[in-house]
Design an enzyme around this catalytic site. Structure first.
Site, mmCIF file in Angstrom:
data_model
loop_
_atom_site.group_PDB
_atom_site.id
_atom_site.type_symbol
_atom_site.label_atom_id
_atom_site.label_comp_id
_atom_site.label_asym_id
_atom_site.label_seq_id
_atom_site.Cartn_x
_atom_site.Cartn_y
_atom_site.Cartn_z
ATOM 1 C CB ALA B 74 -0.935 -0.007 1.205
ATOM 2 C CD GLN B 184 -4.890 -0.520 9.611
ATOM 3 O OE1 GLN B 184 -5.540 -1.502 9.961
ATOM 4 N NE2 GLN B 184 -3.568 -0.481 9.722
ATOM 5 C CB SER B 203 -1.974 -3.449 2.293
ATOM 6 O OG SER B 203 -0.997 -4.311 2.790
ATOM 7 C CB THR B 241 9.853 -9.370 -13.920
ATOM 8 O OG1 THR B 241 10.821 -9.175 -14.935
ATOM 9 C CG2 THR B 241 9.235 -10.754 -14.049
ATOM 10 C CB CYS B 325 5.238 2.903 8.992
ATOM 11 S SG CYS B 325 4.575 1.523 8.071
#
Lengths: 397, 379
Positions: B74, B184, B203, B241, B325
């Protein structure tokens, strides 16, 4: 032809004055050197009476010399080119080396023959090589204060050529001068104090005071990491971990806030003395620097010191914070020391800690609660780890 | 799934991999290795499965007007949404509005657009519950505004943002795009309210899927400047890729999450109520009452976040202090600052985040342990 550094020639330091102990000293020094250079597996070592030769075998010369500067008992070392013992070959290599040193205006040749059968003699080698340099560069000779000293050491089969020498860390090999117990907090100062103590040959063991949950596992990991760096100087470090939480809570509950740090430090010294006694350490070591914080004023130091008869070594005592920081960069602990975790002294920090405590008042505060059992409990619950430079192999890497 | 999840109350940080997803992924890993862009059979087969995954994602979410861009997560999706949109306006950098409580990937993308690329970024204030002030949004919508980015559910407090109102407000400004970070909310709250958002970030690892797997949903007609320029993958919008097998299992991850969404929601709501009831005498709730039941932000007056977390960890409970994070920064939580929480209080906050995997007994134990910790260690 390009010449590549192949050997580092290491000269022992104050050792030469140590008479009968010399052999022990040299052995210890070589052991410590190998420990400090453990991360370069391709190095090989050759010990002679007054030198240690480290063959690089392709290891990065700069990185190795940087590490070598951390070995105590080592007065200086030189990075050498190894060539055949033939006068023309030697002269050519000397010239190549001189041409590389573009900053130098003056030079001096310093040849020595270990192989006395080599012809010509030292003076002859000097003249031959100097002649070549004078003819091919703009440098002139200055035998008193040369910019560049070119050392030629002729041995039977080969010759070492080196330009100048790099100063070593000096001092004595760690481990020849008894053992001391370091109070390792996790800050910047205590690792520096440890290394300065090691510099005079003293083996260091460490005690760390933790106060979980006020201090975190991460903080403890950081202390282990610091001990790991310190172990580079002596092979391994024994780390004692003492849980101070309950003692600290009791101090906080019973003592006047202005005295909590003083009392805490006195407790730490008491515990350290007990550990030092049982582990045959002859002194305590702390990173205190006079006046740095409230607990490091001369009055505080006197009151804290009052609880023990052990000598407390304080190698940082007269250093400014910037000097300590510089040292900690040099020994490689700075980056780890500044990681932001609480240590046990910062969590209960009172608004106004006393800067001029007295023994009488400290005793009065201590008499307000029964700290002996808490202290005994902390000692009984102590854990001890041996932290070495040995890297364990990890199958995920 | 890992055996020992007891005490794990940090499901907003990440979730354990669902066993079924792991088995599916392992099966794919064993069977396939070809490049999804290769023209021979193996490549075509993988490409087909990846396309099926794309279609299923859109179908499951009921978003026929959108297209799926697979990303590494995300954070990348958020970067692509903001920068990819902004770079279209490089000649005349416009204005970007973001709420002050966005995830760091949105805030730092906006910051970079302002500092490096000359865009004007306005941080929209929130109220004491963390809800974006609509008057502020209205006031700041100017003719040169190009993008508004507001999350659906805040990752620290669980606050739900009024996306429906924001969308109807934006209807009067057809040139302004709405990006909605729904990380969330996915698999927890129904996304029908955000359907009309132009850009949506998702995510996988927050819904028991793989890490390194995310999606940016974009309305089909919207142009975007790629951040990774390479080949034809993702219609040229995200080169390199394809991580095809990971992309393939995104659809299944989503399906499994949505199938049980309502059931899990009800269950977690009951856990949340139990938790609130048990904790109410010791802590202050920073999450509003109507927040997502999956996240509960609590504060106390006696113990700092770090000490509180350490003590809980020792008792076997794993929680976060703020967004994972930003966990290594010592600074205050920007979310709590924006909510106007007092400095003393915001140093003493933890986030408990729940899941259908948490059992009522875990909650009881947590309440008891927490009470003990605050009493014994509270200063």
């Amino acid at each position: 032809m390009a010449y590549e550094a192949s050997v580092i020639l290491v000269r022992y330091g104050e050792l030469s004055t140590k008479g009968k102990n010399r052999k022990d000293f040299v052995n210890r020094l070589c052991e410590n050197t190998k420990n400090q250079l453990k991360e370069f597996p391709r190095l090989t070592y050759e010990k002679t009476y007054d030198r240690l030769y480290i063959r690089l075998n392709g290891e990065e010369c700069e990185a190795v010399s940087e590490r070598l500067q951390r070995v105590f008992g080592l007065s200086s070392f030189s990075v050498a080119i190894k060539v055949e013992s033939v006068l023309e070959v030697i002269a050519e290599a000397v010239l190549a080396l001189a041409k590389k040193e573009t900053g130098a205006k003056t030079f001096k040749m310093m040849a020595r023959r270990h192989d006395k059968l080599f012809y010509p003699d030292s003076d002859g080698i000097n003249r031959h090589c100097a002649g070549l340099i004078l003819a091919n560069t703009k440098m002139t000779v200055d035998v008193h204060h040369p910019d560049l000293k070119i050392i030629v050491e002729v041995q039977r089969d080969f010759t070492y050529i080196m330009a100048g020498s790099i100063a070593g860390a000096g001092g004595f090999p760690v481990g020849i001068g008894g053992k001391a117990l370091l109070l390792l907090s996790g800050g910047i100062d205590s690792p520096v104090a440890a290394v300065l103590t090691m510099k005079r040959g003293v083996w260091v063991e460490a005690v760390h005071f933790a106060s979980p949950p006020y201090t975190s596992e991460a903080a403890l990991d950081k202390v282990k990491k610091l001990a790991g760096i310190l172990s580079g100087f002596q092979g391994f470090v024994r780390l004692h971990i003492v849980n101070l939480t309950e003692l600290q809570l009791a101090i906080n509950q019973h003592c006047d806030p202005s005295y909590t740090i003083t009392i805490l430090r006195r407790m730490m010294v008491r515990i350290s003395e007990k550990i030092a006694t049982s582990h045959k350490c002859l002194a305590l070591v702390s990173g205190e620097s006079l006046g740095q914080v409230a607990s490091q004023t001369i009055q505080s130091i006197q009151v804290i010191n009052e609880v023990t008869n052990f000598p407390i070594l304080r190698p940082c005592i007269s250093m400014d914070k910037v000097e300590i920081i510089q040292q900690s960069y040099k020994i490689g602990t700075y980056e780890t020391s500044i990681l932001p975790y609480q240590d046990c002294c910062t969590i209960f920090t009172p608004q106004n800690p006393v800067t001029k405590p007295t023994v009488k008042k400290a005793l009065y505060q201590e008499n307000r609660f029964d700290w002996q059992p808490l202290l005994q409990k902390a000692l009984a619950d102590m854990t001890t780890l041996v932290i070495s430079t040995q890297e364990e192999s990890k199958d995920y890497l | 799934m890992p055996n020992d999840l007891k005490g794990y109350l940090d499901y907003a940080s990440t979730t354990p991999l669902d066993t079924e997803i792991r088995q599916t992924y392992e099966g794919l890993l064993k069977a396939y290795f070809a490049n999804s862009d290769s023209l021979y059979k193996d490549g075509r087969q993988i490409e087909t499965m990846q396309e099926e995954s794309r279609q299923q994602i859109l179908k499951l979410l009921g978003l026929p007007k959108h297209q799926v861009i697979f990303t590494s997560g995300a954070s990348e999706a958020n970067n692509l949404a903001l920068k990819g949109t902004a770079f279209l306006h490089q000649i005349k950098p416009g204005r970007i509005l973001v709420s002050a409580i966005e995830h760091s990937s949105v805030l730092n993308s906006a910051k970079q657009l302002a500092e490096v690329f000359g865009f004007e970024v306005v941080y929209l204030p929130v109220d004491e519950y963390g809800i974006v002030k609509l008057e502020a949004l209205k006031k700041n919508l100017t003719a040169d505004t190009i993008l508004v980015s507001i999350q659906y559910v805040n990752n620290e407090t669980g606050t739900l943002e009024p996306i429906r109102e924001i969308l109807s407000l934006l209807r009067e400004y057809p040139g302004v795009l709405l990006h909605c970070d729904c990380v969330q909310a996915l698999g927890k709250i129904d996304l029908s309210e955000v359907k009309d958002a132009d850009l949506i970030s998702l995510s996988a690892h927050k819904i028991y899927g793989l890490k390194g797997s995310g999606v940016l949903l974009k309305k089909k007609h919207l142009p975007l400047v790629p951040l990774i320029s390479a080949g034809q993958q993702e219609e040229g919008l995200r080169g390199g890729t394809s991580n095809a097998l990971v992309n393939i299992v995104f659809a299944k991850t989503l399906r499994l999450a949505l199938e049980k969404q309502a059931e899990h929601f009800e269950y977690v709501t009951s856990l949340n109520q139990k938790l609130r009831k048990g904790l109410k005498d010791e802590v202050i709730f920073l999450s509003p009452d109507n927040a997502s039941p999956y996240i509960l932000s609590i504060a106390n007056l006696k113990l700092s976040s770090e000490v509180w977390m350490n003590a809980l960890e020792k008792a076997g409970f794993l929680v976060s202090a703020k967004s994972t994070c930003s966990s290594r920064k010592t600074s205050d939580s920007h979310v709590l600052v924006a909510m106007g929480i007092k400095p003393k209080l915001r140093q003493n906050v933890i986030r408990v985040s729940l899941s259908h995997l948490v059992e009522p007994a875990d909650i009881d134990r947590f309440i008891a342990v927490n009470k003990e910790i605050l009493a014994h260690y509270g200063l």
